[in-house]
Design a protein around this motif. Structure first.
Motif, mmCIF file in Angstrom:
data_model
loop_
_atom_site.group_PDB
_atom_site.id
_atom_site.type_symbol
_atom_site.label_atom_id
_atom_site.label_comp_id
_atom_site.label_asym_id
_atom_site.label_seq_id
_atom_site.Cartn_x
_atom_site.Cartn_y
_atom_site.Cartn_z
ATOM 1 N N GLU A 1 -3.767 43.070 -65.602
ATOM 2 C CA GLU A 1 -5.210 42.878 -65.784
ATOM 3 C C GLU A 1 -5.460 41.407 -66.068
ATOM 4 O OE1 GLU A 1 -7.252 45.204 -65.069
ATOM 5 O OE2 GLU A 1 -5.756 46.794 -64.979
ATOM 6 N N LEU B 1 -8.440 38.204 -67.353
ATOM 7 C CA LEU B 1 -9.702 37.713 -67.890
ATOM 8 C C LEU B 1 -9.792 36.245 -67.487
ATOM 9 C CD1 LEU B 1 -11.132 38.171 -71.410
ATOM 10 C CD2 LEU B 1 -10.678 35.897 -70.615
ATOM 11 N N MET C 1 -13.682 39.702 -65.339
ATOM 12 C CA MET C 1 -12.497 40.526 -65.619
ATOM 13 C C MET C 1 -12.119 41.351 -64.399
ATOM 14 S SD MET C 1 -12.652 42.061 -69.403
ATOM 15 C CE MET C 1 -14.063 41.586 -70.359
ATOM 16 N N GLY D 1 -10.078 45.463 -66.638
ATOM 17 C CA GLY D 1 -9.854 44.421 -67.640
ATOM 18 C C GLY D 1 -10.447 44.739 -69.002
#
Ligand code: AMP
Ligand code: MG
Length: 337
Positions: free
Chosen positions: A313, A315, A325, A329
């Motif tokens: 994931e 950011l 994101m 996320g």
């Protein structure tokens, strides 16, 4: 030239929200910090006795030192030997572990469409961000090095255990993956010693082994790229790695422009459009290579890449400070602003 923000400076303020408690009534905690791989490495180990925790932390340090000896770009290392041989007609024999890491880097370059590229070495040397005096090169100096960049210019023979950098002046830079690898190796060493709860923070690249205490994951603060010591998001981690690539780690300002150490392999210049990219993944090598790649790819392509992969994931903070994101996320990064 005004230079700010070496990694050893404020990146460490990524703020580990680890309070001083142990992981159970029979658990002791040992914590140590060392300057390794050009950054502060902070190690916390939980074990049944303090002596065992201390020995494990020391073993992790020794392992990170070993990885540094293998991969350092500037010091004498296995990698420096490969770079010295660039342009030679004959391939040179290379330690198997280093060979595999170079080979993994080439795979990551392919996977990321060349956004992560271990052959940026000649450009890293030119810009010299790891020194106290980075250099703002002339356009022609950058352009002259671009023909030396490209992972297809590394010839690697896994069976023979050899590498050849086909052009004189080429150099492999593992700076965007080596710390992730060091985290993975440290985890292996700690596991061999029977440790199941530890946290290693290598200048903001963080490995969380097990939980902080039974039922309580480790809590990590993700650095706000424009607020020294400020926290952008909180992540609860257990048996995962989180790595951040940021334009605030090594940079200088000139005529209101920020020049930083994450280079776009296509242009040879610091990549624009992103302030920081954080990746949560199962292992350090993946998280580290992807953090650099996503930084270079920017929010749209970066998120497309992450969403196409399993189990990572991201950011991203873009140049305007807006947060983006990956699809899932929000299940990992809890925004604080
Ligand atoms: P990271 O902080 O993990 O993003 O790694 C940045 C470091 O990797 C830089 O200091 C360079 O040594 C090297 N590097 C810079 N740009 C790239 C790139 N596009 N691909 C691979 N390595 C890079
Ligand atoms: Mg990286």
């Amino acid at each position: 030239m005004n230079r700010h923000g070496i990694r050893a400076g404020w990146v460490i303020l990524i703020v580990l929200l680890t309070t001083a408690c142990s992981s159970g009534p029979t658990t002791e905690r040992y914590r140590m910090s060392r300057l390794l791989m050009g950054t502060f490495v902070d190690i916390t180990v939980h074990a049944p006795t303090r002596d065992k925790a201390r020995r494990a932390a020391n073993a992790a340090v020794a392992e990170i030192e070993r990885v540094e000896d293998l991969t350092s770009f500037h010091r004498q290392s296995g990698l420096a030997r490969v770079n010295k041989s660039a342009g030679s007609v004959q391939p040179i024999p290379v330690d198997r572990e280093l060979l595999e890491l170079i080979s993994t880097s080439i795979r990551m370059a392919e996977k990321t469409g060349g956004a992560f590229d271990p052959t940026v070495g000649p450009l890293s040397r030119l810009w010299n961000f790891s020194s106290d005096e980075p250099y703002l090169p002339k356009k022609e100096e950058v352009a002259a090095l671009l023909p030396l960049v490209g992972p297809q210019k590394i010839e690697i023979d896994i069976e023979e255990g050899t590498v050849r950098l086909v052009k004189t002046g080429m150099a492999v830079d593992l700076g965007a993956i080596a710390k992730g690898y060091a985290l993975d190796r440290s985890r292996a060493v700690l596991e061999e010693m029977g440790i199941d709860s530890a946290l290693i923070n290598a200048g903001g690249d963080i490995l969380a082994m097990g939980e902080k205490e039974k039922g309580v994951p480790w809590k990590i603060g993700v650095q706000d790229p424009r607020q020294r010591g400020g926290i952008l998001a909180i992540v609860e981690l257990s048996d995962r790695v989180i790595v951040t690539s940021g334009d605030y780690e090594r940079f200088f300002m000139k005529d209101d422009t920020r020049y930083h150490h994450i280079l776009d392999p296509g242009t040879g210049y610091p990549s624009r459009g992103v302030q920081s990219a954080s990746i949560s993944a199962k292992d350090g090598v993946t998280a580290d290579a992807l953090s650099t790649a996503v930084f270079v790819l920017g929010p749209k392509k970066g998120i497309e890449l992450i969403d196409s992969l399993k189990d990572s994931e991201c950011l991203i903070v873009d140049a305007q400070g807006k947060v983006h994101m990956s699809e899932r996320g929000a299940s990992v990064f809890r925004l604080e602003r």
